[in-house]
Write an enzyme that holds these catalytic residues in place. Structure first.
Site, PDB file in Angstrom:
ATOM      1  N   CYS A   1       0.867  -1.190   0.000  1.00  0.00           N
ATOM      2  CA  CYS A   1       0.000   0.000   0.000  1.00  0.00           C
ATOM      3  C   CYS A   1       0.900   1.235   0.000  1.00  0.00           C
ATOM      4  O   CYS A   1       2.065   1.156  -0.378  1.00  0.00           O
ATOM      5  CB  CYS A   1      -0.984  -0.024   1.164  1.00  0.00           C
ATOM      6  SG  CYS A   1      -0.235   0.031   2.810  1.00  0.00           S
TER       7      CYS A   1
ATOM      8  N   ASN B   1       2.239   1.515   4.403  1.00  0.00           N
ATOM      9  CA  ASN B   1       2.548   0.251   5.092  1.00  0.00           C
ATOM     10  C   ASN B   1       2.234   0.329   6.595  1.00  0.00           C
ATOM     11  O   ASN B   1       2.887  -0.305   7.425  1.00  0.00           O
ATOM     12  CB  ASN B   1       4.004  -0.180   4.861  1.00  0.00           C
ATOM     13  CG  ASN B   1       4.305  -1.637   5.254  1.00  0.00           C
ATOM     14  OD1 ASN B   1       5.427  -1.954   5.643  1.00  0.00           O
ATOM     15  ND2 ASN B   1       3.342  -2.517   5.186  1.00  0.00           N
TER      16      ASN B   1
ATOM     17  N   CYS C   1      -1.457   0.762   7.392  1.00  0.00           N
ATOM     18  CA  CYS C   1      -2.887   0.417   7.504  1.00  0.00           C
ATOM     19  C   CYS C   1      -3.238  -0.804   6.658  1.00  0.00           C
ATOM     20  O   CYS C   1      -3.419  -1.909   7.176  1.00  0.00           O
ATOM     21  CB  CYS C   1      -3.778   1.598   7.096  1.00  0.00           C
ATOM     22  SG  CYS C   1      -3.713   2.987   8.248  1.00  0.00           S
ATOM     23  N   ARG C   2      -3.359  -0.622   5.343  1.00  0.00           N
ATOM     24  CA  ARG C   2      -3.929  -1.684   4.517  1.00  0.00           C
ATOM     25  C   ARG C   2      -3.007  -2.886   4.318  1.00  0.00           C
ATOM     26  O   ARG C   2      -3.432  -4.037   4.493  1.00  0.00           O
ATOM     27  CB  ARG C   2      -4.344  -1.111   3.147  1.00  0.00           C
ATOM     28  CG  ARG C   2      -5.482  -0.124   3.246  1.00  0.00           C
ATOM     29  CD  ARG C   2      -5.635   0.671   1.971  1.00  0.00           C
ATOM     30  NE  ARG C   2      -4.466   1.513   1.736  1.00  0.00           N
ATOM     31  CZ  ARG C   2      -4.242   2.214   0.635  1.00  0.00           C
ATOM     32  NH1 ARG C   2      -5.112   2.139  -0.363  1.00  0.00           N
ATOM     33  NH2 ARG C   2      -3.175   2.957   0.534  1.00  0.00           N
ATOM     34  N   SER C   3      -1.754  -2.649   3.915  1.00  0.00           N
ATOM     35  CA  SER C   3      -0.918  -3.821   3.599  1.00  0.00           C
ATOM     36  C   SER C   3      -0.504  -4.633   4.827  1.00  0.00           C
ATOM     37  O   SER C   3      -0.469  -5.868   4.742  1.00  0.00           O
ATOM     38  CB  SER C   3       0.284  -3.447   2.720  1.00  0.00           C
ATOM     39  OG  SER C   3       1.147  -2.541   3.340  1.00  0.00           O
TER      40      SER C   3
ATOM     41  N   ASP D   1      -8.309   3.864   1.341  1.00  0.00           N
ATOM     42  CA  ASP D   1      -7.308   4.112   2.370  1.00  0.00           C
ATOM     43  C   ASP D   1      -7.979   4.584   3.665  1.00  0.00           C
ATOM     44  O   ASP D   1      -8.494   5.699   3.727  1.00  0.00           O
ATOM     45  CB  ASP D   1      -6.323   5.172   1.875  1.00  0.00           C
ATOM     46  CG  ASP D   1      -5.085   5.221   2.748  1.00  0.00           C
ATOM     47  OD1 ASP D   1      -5.174   4.813   3.926  1.00  0.00           O
ATOM     48  OD2 ASP D   1      -4.038   5.656   2.253  1.00  0.00           O
TER      49      ASP D   1
HETATM   50  P1  4NP Z   1      -1.830   2.848   4.123  1.00  0.00           P
HETATM   51  O1  4NP Z   1      -2.420   4.227   4.699  1.00  0.00           O
HETATM   52  O2  4NP Z   1      -1.282   3.131   2.754  1.00  0.00           O
HETATM   53  O3  4NP Z   1      -3.013   1.923   4.068  1.00  0.00           O
HETATM   54  O4  4NP Z   1      -0.766   2.414   5.101  1.00  0.00           O
HETATM   55  C1  4NP Z   1      -1.665   5.402   4.766  1.00  0.00           C
HETATM   56  C2  4NP Z   1      -1.059   5.750   5.936  1.00  0.00           C
HETATM   57  C3  4NP Z   1      -0.335   6.924   6.010  1.00  0.00           C
HETATM   58  C4  4NP Z   1      -0.220   7.751   4.916  1.00  0.00           C
HETATM   59  C5  4NP Z   1      -0.829   7.394   3.735  1.00  0.00           C
HETATM   60  C6  4NP Z   1      -1.536   6.221   3.663  1.00  0.00           C
HETATM   61  N1  4NP Z   1       0.482   8.950   5.006  1.00  0.00           N
HETATM   62  O5  4NP Z   1       0.534   9.702   4.019  1.00  0.00           O
HETATM   63  O6  4NP Z   1       1.066   9.266   6.054  1.00  0.00           O
END
Ligand code: 4NP
Length: 154
Positions: free
Chosen positions: A8, A11, A13-15, A127
């Site tokens: 994702c 790294n 939340c989703r992955s 997300d």
């Molecule tokens: P993820 O979510 O891609 O599912 O881990 C996010 C977490 C943090 C950020 C973006 C996406 N960020 O920009 O900090």
């Protein structure tokens, strides 16, 4: 043994959720797999999964507390049999790292997580860092993990 990398943006939340959910489902099914996860971005490298994401996952029996964020690297194409992206931006960013034809890992497939759960009608895992709907994330990831497990057996 299949080696699968979930990817994702952050790294956190989703992955990592996909890594934990898929690992649990594979273990329950008695399937031997190696799973990992990574982000296309580097903002959260070294951090554990986002606390609200961990809480929602823990409520369903998935413990992600030992996971730490890392950024995807070119060598991951060599080290994994399959790379699974959470959304279209992730897919595009991963494809930019693909080794040139003839190099190790140049043929590694990169797929989208939600293609394994067409019944949901979703193309991407939204997300939750922005939607704040951590249960939706887990619902979609659980459905896609079931489909991915079935696809590996097919
Ligand atoms: P993820 O979510 O891609 O599912 O881990 C996010 C977490 C943090 C950020 C973006 C996406 N960020 O920009 O900090």
């Amino acid at each position: 043994m299949q080696k699968i990398l979930f990817v994702c943006l952050g790294n956190i939340c989703r992955s990592p959720s996909a890594e934990a959910v898929f690992a649990a489902k594979a273990a329950t099914a008695g399937k031997s797999v190696m799973v990992d996860s990574a982000g296309t971005g580097d903002w959260h490298v070294g951090e554990p999964p986002y606390p609200p994401m961990q809480d929602a996952a823990r409520a369903r029996g998935y413990d992600m507390s030992d996971l730490r964020a890392r950024q995807i690297k070119v060598d991951d194409f060599k080290g994994f049999d399959l790379i699974v992206a959470m959304d279209g931006n992730n897919l595009r960013d991963v494809e930019r790292l693909r080794p040139k034809a003839g190099k190790p890992g140049s043929d590694t497939p990169v797929t989208m997580m939600m293609q394994y759960a067409p019944q949901t009608g979703e193309k991407s895992v939204p997300d939750p860092y922005y939607t704040r709907d951590f249960d939706e994330t887990l619902d979609l990831i659980e459905a896609a993990s079931d489909g991915l497990l079935a696809a590996l057996d097919a």
